[in-house]
Design a protein around this motif. Structure first.
Motif, PDB file in Angstrom:
ATOM      1  N   CYS A  51       0.852  -1.189   0.000  1.00 22.73           N
ATOM      2  CA  CYS A  51       0.000   0.000   0.000  1.00 22.73           C
ATOM      3  C   CYS A  51       0.886   1.236   0.000  1.00 22.73           C
ATOM      4  CB  CYS A  51      -0.930   0.009   1.217  1.00 22.73           C
ATOM      5  SG  CYS A  51      -1.939   1.512   1.369  1.00 22.73           S
ATOM      6  N   GLN A  52       0.672   2.104  -0.969  1.00 24.24           N
ATOM      7  CA  GLN A  52       1.465   3.312  -1.113  1.00 24.24           C
ATOM      8  C   GLN A  52       0.683   4.512  -0.605  1.00 24.24           C
ATOM      9  OE1 GLN A  52       4.365   2.457  -2.126  1.00 24.24           O
ATOM     10  NE2 GLN A  52       5.462   4.382  -2.351  1.00 24.24           N
ATOM     11  N   PHE A  53       1.341   5.334   0.211  1.00 21.37           N
ATOM     12  CA  PHE A  53       0.719   6.512   0.806  1.00 21.37           C
ATOM     13  C   PHE A  53       1.358   7.777   0.240  1.00 21.37           C
ATOM     14  CE2 PHE A  53       1.417   9.782   4.136  1.00 21.37           C
ATOM     15  CZ  PHE A  53       0.109  10.209   4.298  1.00 21.37           C
ATOM     16  N   HIS A  54       0.509   8.728  -0.148  1.00 24.46           N
ATOM     17  CA  HIS A  54       0.999  10.009  -0.650  1.00 24.46           C
ATOM     18  C   HIS A  54       0.159  11.125  -0.041  1.00 24.46           C
ATOM     19  CE1 HIS A  54       2.658  13.055  -3.302  1.00 24.46           C
ATOM     20  NE2 HIS A  54       1.430  13.407  -3.638  1.00 24.46           N
ATOM     21  N   ALA A  55       0.820  12.203   0.399  1.00 20.27           N
ATOM     22  CA  ALA A  55       0.126  13.318   1.043  1.00 20.27           C
ATOM     23  C   ALA A  55       0.553  14.631   0.413  1.00 20.27           C
ATOM     24  CB  ALA A  55       0.419  13.341   2.546  1.00 20.27           C
ATOM     25  N   SER A  56      -0.383  15.594   0.400  1.00 20.96           N
ATOM     26  CA  SER A  56      -0.092  16.930  -0.093  1.00 20.96           C
ATOM     27  C   SER A  56       0.754  17.677   0.934  1.00 20.96           C
ATOM     28  CB  SER A  56      -1.392  17.686  -0.357  1.00 20.96           C
ATOM     29  OG  SER A  56      -1.143  19.053  -0.615  1.00 20.96           O
ATOM     30  N   GLU A  57       1.918  18.148   0.518  1.00 24.18           N
ATOM     31  CA  GLU A  57       2.817  18.830   1.452  1.00 24.18           C
ATOM     32  C   GLU A  57       2.239  20.150   1.945  1.00 24.18           C
ATOM     33  OE1 GLU A  57       6.591  19.266  -0.367  1.00 24.18           O
ATOM     34  OE2 GLU A  57       7.024  17.105  -0.443  1.00 24.18           O
ATOM     35  N   SER A  58       1.327  20.757   1.190  1.00 22.10           N
ATOM     36  CA  SER A  58       0.753  22.038   1.600  1.00 22.10           C
ATOM     37  C   SER A  58      -0.338  21.873   2.651  1.00 22.10           C
ATOM     38  CB  SER A  58       0.188  22.766   0.378  1.00 22.10           C
ATOM     39  OG  SER A  58      -0.861  22.010  -0.209  1.00 22.10           O
ATOM     40  N   ARG A  59      -0.826  20.631   2.851  1.00 23.42           N
ATOM     41  CA  ARG A  59      -1.919  20.413   3.796  1.00 23.42           C
ATOM     42  C   ARG A  59      -1.552  19.463   4.934  1.00 23.42           C
ATOM     43  NH1 ARG A  59      -7.394  19.769   0.081  1.00 23.42           N
ATOM     44  NH2 ARG A  59      -7.002  21.516  -1.328  1.00 23.42           N
TER      45      ARG A  59
END
Length: 386
Positions: A51-59
């Motif tokens: 499972c790959q997790f990606h998040a918005s750095e601005s939020r």
């Protein structure tokens, strides 16, 4: 060359805790009649879920990771299922070896079966505005003295969160078994967790108990609203009714929207008091002046993510109502009993109005994964040539 095809026969959607099965076929496409035909060799192949997790750095503010230098990660002869993927791997299963030293003659093919329990402690598949969780089955193959080639098959995972516990303990031993049908019994035992989860899901979402609400603003009562339940599963219709005959304030128009709220957990918010991310998934709007009653029916899409919560993000669901009401009473048109001619009634050119909104929280649970597979944008099949 060797063609590798991976196919999930049951479909690309699974419940967490369910057994996932995938058939992986290796083929030497050269005809044995070709003058250049020769046998092909593969040193090994393995498969695993990640499972790959990606998040918005601005939020999203994530904890900083150390600058640990991994020499193996830079080598293309080491199997890393998430190599080349954005974000970070938050969950993976141990790799399972499919074979070692495979030889394929021209025109020959061999099929291997991979099965694994989808981890029950992982997040669901989710593509939000600030956070994404993506599941993939990765098959790694390698020729002798060659880099590893990766074949990825994306799939969707549904997670049951917030379900009540079964009213009685489930005892595996009380079920009758046939010692002469071991394979049938084994497959039946594997299916029991899924069957129990679906049974509890159906019981929880099938209970109907009318909920009544008085819709009011600062000038008085607008309408009475009735909804038959507030717990749903994907694909269900949300049905509600309005009774405007009991209202004191004329309602000119109303709208109802299905919305999801994405909230970053407080410790991971980039800014204090960060606002929610709201996404609409369907809307019903109707003019209702001089209408005694009205109703709406809004389907919950099969391809959305049910409510869930992790250490980083929380997803909730709600119905969002908006009302437009008149400030002064409005007389309905009058029609004489013996009038034979057609009468046209024209609305007022100018009406002083008030607007207000209201949010009703609801719960959205998964549905049968076989049903969700019909609306999935994943095919459950992928291929590669090495």
């Amino acid at each position: 060359m060797i063609e590798v095809v991976a196919s999930m026969a049951r479909g690309p959607v699974f419940l967490a805790g369910e057994l996932m099965e995938c058939l992986i076929t290796f083929t030497n496409p050269m005809s044995h009649l070709s003058t250049s035909a020769s046998s092909e060799m593969l040193a090994w192949a393995s498969a695993q879920i990640h499972c790959q997790f990606h998040a918005s750095e601005s939020r999203v503010a994530l904890p900083t990771q150390g600058n640990k230098h991994d020499v193996q990660a830079e080598s293309n002869t080491v199997l890393i299922p998430s190599r080349g993927e954005r974000g970070q791997c938050v969950l993976d299963t141990p790799p399972k070896i499919l074979f070692c030293d495979l030889r394929l003659d021209p025109g020959e093919s061999k099929t291997y079966s991979y099965s694994e329990i989808v981890p029950i402690d992982g997040p669901p598949s989710y593509r939000g505005q600030a956070v994404k969780y993506v599941y993939k089955l990765t098959i790694g193959c390698q020729r002798v003295n060659s880099p590893i080639k990766l074949l990825r098959v994306p799939f969707r995972v549904l997670v049951l969160q917030g379900m009540p516990e079964p009213p009685f303990p489930q005892d595996e031993e009380v079920c009758p078994s046939n010692p002469f049908l071991e394979e049938e019994e084994a497959s039946r035992r594997d299916a029991r967790p899924l069957e129990r989860a679906l049974d509890m899901l159906m019981i929880t979402t099938s209970r109907r108990c009318p909920h009544m609400f008085n819709i009011t603003n600062m000038r008085g009562k607008v309408a009475k609203f009735c909804i038959f339940k507030i717990v749903y599963r994907l694909g269900e219709d949300i049905v509600g009714t309005f009774n405007f005959s009991e209202g004191d304030i004329p309602c000119l128009q109303y709208s109802v929207s299905i919305q999801s709220e994405e909230e970053i957990q407080q410790q991971h918010q980039r800014r204090p008091g960060q606002i929610l991310s709201v996404t609409g998934h369907g809307r019903h709007m109707e003019s209702c002046l001089h209408t005694a009653s009205s109703h709406f029916s809004l389907p919950i899409p099969l391809n959305v993510t049910p409510g869930f919560s992790t250490d980083i993000v929380m997803l909730r669901w709600r119905l969002h109502f908006e009302f437009v009401t008149a400030r002064e009473p409005m007389e309905p048109p009058t029609v004489l009993q013996n009038q034979s001619e057609v009468t046209v009634w024209a609305g007022a050119e100018h009406v002083d109005v008030d607007t207000f909104s209201w949010d009703l929280p609801i719960k959205v649970f998964p549905t049968n994964p076989a049903l969700a597979s019909y609306m999935s944008h994943f095919s459950g099949t992928n291929s590669i040539t090495i």
